[in-house]
Design a protein around this motif. Structure first.
Motif, PDB file in Angstrom:
ATOM      1  N   TYR A 295      50.249  27.353 -13.525  1.00 50.44           N
ATOM      2  CA  TYR A 295      49.164  26.935 -12.634  1.00 50.44           C
ATOM      3  C   TYR A 295      48.027  26.340 -13.465  1.00 50.44           C
ATOM      4  O   TYR A 295      47.564  26.980 -14.422  1.00 50.44           O
ATOM      5  N   ASP A 296      47.589  25.169 -13.061  1.00 50.53           N
ATOM      6  CA  ASP A 296      46.447  24.505 -13.702  1.00 50.53           C
ATOM      7  C   ASP A 296      45.218  24.791 -12.837  1.00 50.53           C
ATOM      8  O   ASP A 296      45.143  24.331 -11.701  1.00 50.53           O
ATOM      9  N   VAL A 297      44.281  25.570 -13.372  1.00 49.03           N
ATOM     10  CA  VAL A 297      43.189  26.088 -12.542  1.00 49.03           C
ATOM     11  C   VAL A 297      41.842  25.611 -13.083  1.00 49.03           C
ATOM     12  O   VAL A 297      41.513  25.857 -14.256  1.00 49.03           O
ATOM     13  N   VAL A 298      41.064  24.956 -12.231  1.00 51.21           N
ATOM     14  CA  VAL A 298      39.741  24.506 -12.673  1.00 51.21           C
ATOM     15  C   VAL A 298      38.714  25.627 -12.521  1.00 51.21           C
ATOM     16  O   VAL A 298      38.843  26.486 -11.652  1.00 51.21           O
ATOM     17  N   SER A 299      37.716  25.624 -13.400  1.00 48.08           N
ATOM     18  CA  SER A 299      36.621  26.586 -13.305  1.00 48.08           C
ATOM     19  C   SER A 299      35.420  26.017 -14.050  1.00 48.08           C
ATOM     20  O   SER A 299      35.539  25.008 -14.753  1.00 48.08           O
ATOM     21  N   ASN A 300      34.264  26.672 -13.908  1.00 46.01           N
ATOM     22  CA  ASN A 300      33.014  26.080 -14.395  1.00 46.01           C
ATOM     23  C   ASN A 300      32.769  26.316 -15.877  1.00 46.01           C
ATOM     24  O   ASN A 300      31.812  26.978 -16.277  1.00 46.01           O
TER      25      ASN A 300
ATOM     26  N   GLU B 163      41.449  34.165 -13.174  1.00 44.31           N
ATOM     27  CA  GLU B 163      41.898  34.973 -12.027  1.00 44.31           C
ATOM     28  C   GLU B 163      40.904  34.885 -10.877  1.00 44.31           C
ATOM     29  O   GLU B 163      41.291  34.786  -9.711  1.00 44.31           O
ATOM     30  N   GLU B 164      39.599  34.926 -11.223  1.00 43.67           N
ATOM     31  CA  GLU B 164      38.566  34.807 -10.192  1.00 43.67           C
ATOM     32  C   GLU B 164      38.676  33.459  -9.481  1.00 43.67           C
ATOM     33  O   GLU B 164      38.541  33.371  -8.271  1.00 43.67           O
ATOM     34  N   ALA B 165      38.918  32.417 -10.279  1.00 45.77           N
ATOM     35  CA  ALA B 165      38.948  31.063  -9.713  1.00 45.77           C
ATOM     36  C   ALA B 165      40.122  30.863  -8.763  1.00 45.77           C
ATOM     37  O   ALA B 165      40.087  29.987  -7.904  1.00 45.77           O
ATOM     38  N   MET B 166      41.175  31.686  -8.907  1.00 44.55           N
ATOM     39  CA  MET B 166      42.350  31.543  -8.043  1.00 44.55           C
ATOM     40  C   MET B 166      42.222  32.335  -6.741  1.00 44.55           C
ATOM     41  O   MET B 166      43.033  32.178  -5.841  1.00 44.55           O
TER      42      MET B 166
ATOM     43  N   GLN C 195      61.494  35.432 -16.360  1.00 42.12           N
ATOM     44  CA  GLN C 195      60.578  34.824 -15.396  1.00 42.12           C
ATOM     45  C   GLN C 195      59.167  34.877 -15.970  1.00 42.12           C
ATOM     46  O   GLN C 195      58.767  35.904 -16.526  1.00 42.12           O
ATOM     47  N   GLY C 196      58.445  33.791 -15.814  1.00 47.33           N
ATOM     48  CA  GLY C 196      57.079  33.775 -16.322  1.00 47.33           C
ATOM     49  C   GLY C 196      56.161  32.998 -15.401  1.00 47.33           C
ATOM     50  O   GLY C 196      56.547  31.968 -14.845  1.00 47.33           O
ATOM     51  N   THR C 197      54.964  33.533 -15.214  1.00 50.12           N
ATOM     52  CA  THR C 197      53.932  32.809 -14.459  1.00 50.12           C
ATOM     53  C   THR C 197      52.727  32.695 -15.380  1.00 50.12           C
ATOM     54  O   THR C 197      52.248  33.703 -15.908  1.00 50.12           O
ATOM     55  N   PHE C 198      52.285  31.477 -15.610  1.00 48.70           N
ATOM     56  CA  PHE C 198      51.223  31.231 -16.589  1.00 48.70           C
ATOM     57  C   PHE C 198      50.072  30.508 -15.895  1.00 48.70           C
ATOM     58  O   PHE C 198      50.216  29.359 -15.484  1.00 48.70           O
ATOM     59  N   CYS C 199      48.951  31.208 -15.727  1.00 44.40           N
ATOM     60  CA  CYS C 199      47.781  30.630 -15.064  1.00 44.40           C
ATOM     61  C   CYS C 199      46.778  30.261 -16.149  1.00 44.40           C
ATOM     62  O   CYS C 199      46.287  31.141 -16.858  1.00 44.40           O
TER      63      CYS C 199
ATOM     64  N   ASP D 134      38.540  33.329  -1.923  1.00 48.02           N
ATOM     65  CA  ASP D 134      37.122  33.138  -1.596  1.00 48.02           C
ATOM     66  C   ASP D 134      36.310  32.627  -2.796  1.00 48.02           C
ATOM     67  O   ASP D 134      35.088  32.680  -2.794  1.00 48.02           O
ATOM     68  N   ALA D 135      36.993  32.112  -3.823  1.00 47.87           N
ATOM     69  CA  ALA D 135      36.277  31.632  -5.014  1.00 47.87           C
ATOM     70  C   ALA D 135      35.465  30.382  -4.681  1.00 47.87           C
ATOM     71  O   ALA D 135      35.855  29.601  -3.819  1.00 47.87           O
ATOM     72  N   PRO D 136      34.328  30.193  -5.369  1.00 49.25           N
ATOM     73  CA  PRO D 136      33.612  28.925  -5.212  1.00 49.25           C
ATOM     74  C   PRO D 136      34.554  27.774  -5.579  1.00 49.25           C
ATOM     75  O   PRO D 136      35.280  27.856  -6.560  1.00 49.25           O
ATOM     76  N   ILE D 137      34.540  26.727  -4.773  1.00 52.62           N
ATOM     77  CA  ILE D 137      35.454  25.599  -4.994  1.00 52.62           C
ATOM     78  C   ILE D 137      34.722  24.527  -5.809  1.00 52.62           C
ATOM     79  O   ILE D 137      33.622  24.109  -5.452  1.00 52.62           O
ATOM     80  N   LEU D 138      35.347  24.085  -6.890  1.00 45.20           N
ATOM     81  CA  LEU D 138      34.704  23.079  -7.735  1.00 45.20           C
ATOM     82  C   LEU D 138      34.800  21.685  -7.131  1.00 45.20           C
ATOM     83  O   LEU D 138      33.854  20.913  -7.187  1.00 45.20           O
TER      84      LEU D 138
END
Lengths: 288, 761
Positions: free
Chosen positions: B360-365, B153-156, B324-328, B159-163
Motif C-alpha cells: 500500500y502506498d499511503v500519503v501523509s503529512n 497506520e493512522e493515515a490508513m 504472505q506479506g502486506t507492506f504499508c 476517519d484520517a484527515p485526507i491529504l
C-alpha cells in the motif's frame, strides 16, 4: 544588525564591556554553544565579549591547601593535560572531555558548559559532585557560589546582569578520595547525555566516609542528590547500599519525555549509572 | 576481508592486469585535499542568493500569498511562488523515471496546499543570503490550517484527515494512493499444507539517507539558455525535470554535474534547481541556493516509515510452502512510496510455491519520500527475515540451514515475475555457514553484558537502463573516457580498470571524465546499482570499436588486410600469414600517425542496457547488549554477497560496508521523530542519530564472484543489496542475546529497556 566583538585583556574591562552591552551581550569562551546558537538563529548578540585573552580565566592553579582553581575559559584539552588535576579529580576531567569531538575539546570550556544552562552539560554533574564553587565577578564585585546554585532552569542562570563566571574552585582532598563521571548516550561519542552522573567520594579501609552525587539531564537543572550520598556514606558500597543510593537517584529525577529519552528510561538509568559511577570512583580512591 | 577461493571464476583466476585490481581512485586526491568542486563551491560574477520560505504547518490550505513587501525590500532581485512553475493537472500522469511530474510540480513548491512542515511556499533571490532570508519573512501567506496525519497506520484509518481529495481508494476519498500485488500459486492451499505457520507485524520509522553534502546548486540564465551546476545523481534527470517544471526545452538547459557528497538515492530528485532557474531568469543574475542541514531533514526525501505483516508457512521438514506479506509504506505528502521494493524483494530470495505480497502506498503529512538504497527492500526483508528466524527456531533448524533449504536458484520462479538465471544466493549462505565468524562460539553473557548472533538474507532487483560513453585516443597515446554518470561509489576507477584492461595499456594512461548534458549522450540516473554495470557495457563496446579502428590503422600502415591484424597486450600485431612480418605497433605509435591514417581515433556507444539480474546477500552479525541501559553494540559483522564480478574490489567492499553501516543505524538509532504539532523534532545530526565510526566494528565483506552471464565482465549491481539484510540480522541477534523479539525499529535504548522491564513484570 552588526555584531561587535571585543577581546579584553583584563577581567575589569570584560565586565565593563559586558555590562555596557546590557541584555545584548554574550560571553564567548570556547564558542561551541554560542556560535552554533548564532548560526541557528537562536541568539543574535549585539556584543560578543571574548574572555579567552584574560589570564585568570585561562589558567589552572593548584592552591597551597591542595585545592585547584580552574579558569572558566580553560579548554577541556588543557584540563586533561594538567599534570596533577587528572590524578586528583579524574571524574571532573573525564566529564569535561566527553564534550564533543577532539577538535571541540580543544575549544569547549567548563565555564561555557555551566553557563549554557543545559541540564545535560557533562562537566556540571561532575563539578557538583566535586563540591566545586564558582567565583563570579560583576559590576558589584566578586562573590562565590556553589556550582549547583548557578543554573536556574534550562538556559537560565542565577547570575546578576553583567556578572561573569571567573573560575571553578575545587576543594582540597582527603586521603582516599576520588571521583568519576558516567553518562548514558545511545552512541559512543558525538552525542548529548540522556542521563549523566558524577560521584565524588572518600574511602577509608573499604568504608565510604564522604560522598557527593550530581545528576544531569533528569531535571530542569543538574541535581545534587544528598539522599544518594547519605545511602553511600558509612557503607562498604555493598549491593544494598548501592541499591538504596540508586533508588534515591531515581526518586530525585524529574525528567521530561523527549526525543532523547523517556521519563521511565531516564529515571531507571539514573540509578544504574549511580551504581556504576560510585564503583569506579571507589576503585580510583583505593578500592572497596 | 577476503575473496573466497572456492567461487573464483576463470576470469578472476587468470592474469587480468586491471580488472579486479585495487587501483588508485582518480578523484581521490582532489577529494582528500579539498580541491574537488562540489555544487556549493561554485560561484559566478554577479551571483545572488536564493532562499526558500517554508510552511510552518504540516497541512494547510494556502488561501493567498502576498509577496509585495519582499519584492520591495532593498537587495531583493526576484521572488517566486508556485505560479511561476509549470502546473501539471491532476488528471494526467506525466512520468519521468519513477517520478510523476504532477507530484514533482507540487513538491518543489506548494500549490493548492502546504502538505508538510517545511514544504516550500515561495522563494526569494537577493544580493546576500541574509537579505534573502529576511525578505522571506516579509512574505505574507494566509493559511487555513487543516488537521494532519503523519503515521502510516493512522493515515490508513477511515476517519484520517485526507491529504488529497482526488485520491480515491475503493471509490472513497483515502490516503491510500496506490497498491501493488504479486501472486504466485495459491496461498490458501499453501498454508493448509503447512505444519507451522507464523504471522507477525512489524513497524519501522522513516529514516534519512544522511548524505553529508546538503543539496546545492548554482543556475545562470543567459539569452534564455540555462546552465545548472548542481549536486545530483543524474545531470540528465536535472535537465529533464527542470525542462518540465520551467517550460524550457531541453536544448536550452545545460546541466553540469558537480562532485557529489553522497546521495544514496536521495539525489535522484530535485528541489532547488527549478527554483534557482526561475529566480535566475526573473532577476537576470546567477542564483545560488544551498540547503541547511535542517532543510535537508525537513524537506528532502527520506524513505518511508512502515507497517507490515508477514506470514510464513512451512512443513515439519523445513520447506516453505506459503508466504504472505502486506507492506504499508508512508509516501509522504505525495504518492510514490517504494512498495515495489518492499513487496517485490521481500520473498525474492526463496523458492516458495505460494506467495501473496501486497503493498500500500499511503500519503501523509511529511516530506515526500525519495529513493534510499534498495528503496523499500529493507522494509520487506525486515519482516520476512525476522519471521524466517522465528520459523527456523520453531522447526529447530539452524537459521542458515533453513535458508539454504529454501534458497532460490537458477530456474526458481520468483513471485515478482522472473525465472532466475544463474544466481549466487546459495553460495552466500554456504560461505556464511563455513566462515569463521559463524563457526566461532559466542559467550552468552560476560561482565553483565549479553551476547547474541543473528543472520539474515536479502535481494535487490538491480537495474540496467540507458548509458552512453565515448572513448577517445589522444595524440600521445593516452585515452579519455567520457560517461554520463556522476561518480558516487568509485565508478571512475572501475571504468578506468575496464578500459585499461581491454586496451592492454597502463591504467594511468586512462582518464575518466563525467560529461555534462551537452557533451555526452543521455545517461540515466546513478541509481539502481546500475552505473558500473551499465557503463561497463557501453565502455566495453566503445573500446572494442576503438580497437577495430586501431587494427584498421595498423593494417593501413602495413598495407595488409585489417582482418590480418590482431590487438594483443596494447599493440597491433600482424597475424595469420603475416605473423612476424612487421614490428608490432603500440597504441602510442598508431595514435601518433592518426592524422595520416584517417583522422582522430575514438568511438562511442549508447545502449538501453538489459540483463542486470538481481543481487543476493547474507549477513551475519554479533551484538553485545547492556541489559541495564538497553544499549546494543554491534561487535562483529560479516556480509557475504554475490557481486558477479568485482571490477574494483575496494569500492565493492566500500559499498557493502556503507550499506551495512546504514542498516545498523536504521535498526538501532535512526528515526524521524515528530512532535505533537506535526513538526520534525530532530532535524540535526545530533538528534537524528546516525552511527559514528566509533559505534561500528570493522565491517567485513566476503566477495563472491558468480558471474552474471548477461554482462561482458560478469558484473552484477552491488551498491544496494547490502542495506537489505541488516535490519533483520541485527533484530535476530538482539533476540538471540535477550530472548525477547522486537517487532519495531529502531531498537533504541528506551525501547529495549521498556521491553525488558515488561518481560520482568
Amino acid at each position: 544588525m552588526d555584531v561587535q566583538y571585543v577581546a579584553p585583556k583584563t577581567l575589569d574591562e570584560a565586565i565593563r564591556a559586558f555590562a555596557a552591552a546590557a541584555g545584548s551581550g554574550r560571553i564567548l569562551a570556547g564558542g561551541t554553544d554560542l556560535l552554533v546558537q548564532m548560526r541557528n538563529g537562536i541568539v543574535s548578540p549585539g556584543t560578543i565579549v571574548d574572555i579567552k585573552k584574560i589570564g585568570e580565566l585561562t589558567s589552572i592553579e593548584e592552591t597551597k591547601d591542595g585545592g585547584f582553581r580552574i579558569g572558566a575559559a580553560v579548554s577541556g584539552m588543557v584540563l586533561r593535560e594538567h599534570p596533577r588535576l587528572s590524578k586528583v579529580w579524574p571524574g571532573v576531567v573525564e566529564a569535561a572531555n566527553l564534550i564533543g569531538s577532539t577538535q571541540v575539546q580543544g575549544r569547549a570550556t567548563p565555564g561555557g558548559n555551566l553557563c549554557n544552562g543545559s541540564p545535560a552539560g557533562d562537566s556540571v554533574p561532575a563539578m557538583v559532585a566535586a563540591a566545586a564553587t564558582v567565583t563570579i565577578q560583576g559590576p558589584n564585585g566578586r562573590r562565590e557560589m556553589a556550582v549547583e546554585k548557578v543554573p536556574k532552569g534550562p538556559g537560565r542562570l542565577n547570575l546578576e546582569p553583567g556578572e561573569i563566571v571567573v573560575s571553578f574552585n575545587l576543594p582540597p582532598r582527603a586521603k582516599g578520595s576520588s571521583d568519576a563521571y558516567l553518562r548514558m548516550i545511545p552512541r559512543t561519542e558525538m552525542d548529548i547525555a540522556v542521563v549523566g552522573c558524577g560521584v565524588s567520594l572518600t574511602m577509608d579501609k573499604g568504608t565510604c566516609t564522604a560522598a557527593r552525587v550530581g545528576l544531569g539531564a533528569v531535571a530542569p537543572t543538574v541535581l545534587l542528590v544528598e539522599e544518594a550520598a547519605k545511602a553511600l556514606i558509612g557503607s562498604k558500597l555493598d549491593e544494598a547500599a548501592l541499591a538504596k543510593a540508586a533508588a534515591a537517584c531515581s526518586a530525585a529525577c524529574r525528567p521530561i519525555d523527549d526525543k532523547r529519552g523517556t521519563i521511565a528510561y531516564r529515571t531507571k538509568v539514573a540509578g544504574v549509572l549511580l551504581k556504576r559511577t560510585a564503583l569506579i570512583a571507589a576503585e580510583r580512591a583505593g578500592g572497596k | 576481508m577476503s575473496t573466497t577461493g572456492s567461487t573464483k571464476t576463470p576470469e578472476t583466476a587468470n592474469d587480468n592486469k586491471w580488472i579486479g585490481k585495487r587501483t588508485i581512485r582518480p578523484d581521490g586526491a582532489d577529494k582528500v585535499t579539498g580541491r574537488a568542486a562540489y555544487a556549493a563551491d561554485t560561484t559566478m560574477p554577479g551571483m545572488i542568493w536564493g532562499k526558500v520560505l517554508r510552511s510552518p504547518h504540516p497541512h494547510a490550505r494556502i488561501k493567498s500569498i502576498d509577496t509585495s513587501k519582499a519584492e520591495a525590500y532593498p537587495g531583493v532581485k526576484a521572488v517566486m511562488t508556485a505560479k511561476d512553475i509549470v502546473n501539471f493537472p491532476i488528471d494526467k500522469s506525466v512520468m519521468l523515471g519513477i517520478q510523476d511530474m504532477r507530484w514533482m510540480c507540487r513538491n518543489v513548491m506548494a500549490r493548492e496546499k502546504a502538505l508538510f512542515a517545511g514544504h516550500p511556499v515561495a522563494a526569494v533571490a537577493a544580493t546576500t543570503e541574509k537579505i534573502a532570508a529576511e525578505a522571506c519573512k516579509l512574505i505574507e501567506v494566509e493559511y487555513e490550517v487543516l488537521p494532519f496525519v503523519i503515521d502510516v497506520e493512522e493515515a490508513m484509518k477511515p476517519d484520517a484527515p485526507i491529504l488529497h481529495d482526488f485520491i480515491k481508494y475503493k471509490d472513497k476519498p483515502s490516503n491510500i494512493a496506490g497498491t501493488l500485488e504479486h501472486k504466485l500459486g495459491d496461498v490458501g492451499e499453501g498454508f493448509a499444507k503447512a505444519d507451522v505457520v507464523i504471522e507477525r507485524s512489524f513497524r519501522t520509522q522513516p529514516v534519512h539517507q544522511g548524505y553529508i553534502e546538503p543539496h546545492a546548486c548554482l543556475v545562470s540564465v543567459s539569452d534564455g539558455k540555462a546552465t545548472i551546476w548542481s549536486s545530483s545523481q543524474g545531470q540528465f534527470m536535472v535537465r529533464a525535470m527542470c525542462a518540465y517544471l520551467t517550460g524550457l526545452p531541453q536544448n536550452d538547459i545545460r546541466a553540469i554535474p558537480a562532485e557529489i557528497g553522497g546521495g544514496f538515492g536521495g539525489k535522484t530528485i530535485i528541489y532547488l534547481e527549478p527554483l534557482a532557474l526561475i529566480l535566475a531568469k526573473k532577476s537576470g543574475r546567477p542564483v545560488k541556493m544551498t540547503m541547511t542541514r535542517g532543510e535537508v531533514f525537513h524537506a528532502s526525501g527520506p524513505t518511508s516509515g512502515s507497517y507490515s505483516t508477514v506470514k510464513l508457512g512451512a512443513t515439519k521438514d523445513g520447506k516453505l510452502v506459503a508466504a504472505q506479506g502486506t507492506f504499508c509504506l508512508q509516501a509522504g505528502a505525495l504518492p510514490g512510496s517504494p512498495i515495489r521494493g518492499a513487496a517485490g524483494c521481500a520473498f525474492a530470495p526463496y523458492d516458495i510455491p505460494n506467495v501473496h505480497s501486497f503493498g500500500y502506498d499511503v500519503v501523509s503529512n511529511r516530506s515526500k519520500v525519495a529513493a534510499y538504497r534498495a528503496p523499500g527492500a529493507p522494509i520487506g526483508a525486515y519482516g520476512v527475515e525476522c519471521v524466517m528466524d522465528e520459523m527456523a527456531e520453531a522447526l529447530k533448524m539452524d537459521p542458515l540451514e533453513f535458508r539454504l533449504k529454501n534458497a532460490a536458484k537458477q530456474g526458481t520462479k520468483a513471485a515478482h515475475g522472473p525465472v532466475y538465471p544463474r544466481i549466487g544466493f546459495v553460495e552466500t549462505i554456504e560461505e556464511a555457514k563455513k566462515h569463521a565468524h559463524y563457526t566461532t562460539p559466542l559467550p552468552k553473557a560476560k561482565n553483565g553484558k549479553l551476547y547474541g548472533r543473528g543472520v539474515a538474507s536479502g535481494f535487490w532487483f538491480n537495474a540496467g537502463g540507458e548509458s552512453s560513453a565515448q572513448v577517445n585516443v589522444n595524440e600521445d597515446g593516452t585515452v579519455v573516457v567520457i560517461t554520463g554518470h556522476p561518480d558516487i561509489g568509485g565508478s571512475r576507477a572501475s571504468t578506468a580498470n575496464i578500459t585499461a584492461e581491454i586496451l592492454g595499456i597502463d591504467y594511468k594512461k586512462v582518464s575518466v571524465l563525467i560529461g555534462d548534458t551537452s557533451v555526452i549522450g543521455f545517461s540515466n540516473l546513478t541509481g539502481g546499482s546500475r552505473v558500473t554495470y551499465a557503463s561497463a557495457m557501453v565502455v566495453t563496446q566503445s573500446t572494442e570499436k576503438v580497437i577495430t579502428q586501431l587494427r584498421e590503422r595498423a593494417a593501413k600502415i602495413w598495407k595488409i588486410d585489417p582482418d590480418a591484424v590482431v590487438w594483443e597486450n596494447g599493440e597491433a600485431r600482424p597475424a595469420g600469414d603475416n605473423a612476424g612480418k612487421f614490428e608490432p605497433l603500440s597504441l602510442g605509435q598508431i595514435a601518433a600517425q592518426a592524422s595520416a591514417t584517417g583522422g582522430p581515433i575514438g568511438a562511442g556507444q549508447q545502449l538501453n542496457t538489459t540483463g542486470a539480474e538481481g543481487g543476493f546477500a547474507t549477513h551475519v552479525c554479533d551484538v553485545e547488549v547492556d541489559p541495564d541501559l538497553g544499549i546494543v553494540r554491534v561487535l562483529r559483522y560479516t556480509a557475504f554477497q554475490d557481486v558477479g564480478r568485482a571490477i574494483h574490489p575496494s569500492y565493492v567492499e566500500g559499498q557493502i560496508q556503507g550499506g551495512a553501516a546504514q542498516g545498523i543505524g536504521w535498526a538501532l538509532s535512526e528515526e524521524y521523530i515528530y512532535n505533537k504539532d506535526g513538526k520534525l523534532d530532530n532535524p540535526s545530526f545530533l538528534d537524528y542519530r546516525m552511527p559514528v565510526s566509533s559505534d561500528l566494528p570493522m565491517l567485513d565483506s566476503v566477495i563472491l564472484e558468480i558471474p552474471n552471464p548477461k554482462h561482458p565482465q560478469g558484473v552484477r549491481g552491488v551498491g544496494e543489496v547490502p542495506l537489505v539484510p541488516p535490519l533483520a540480522a541485527i533484530s535476530n541477534a538482539v533476540y538471540n542475546a535477550l530472548g525477547r523479539r522486537f517487532y519495531s525499529l529502531p531498537m533504541s535504548p528506551p525501547k529495549i529497556l521498556a521491553t525488558m522491564d515488561m518481560a520482568a513484570d
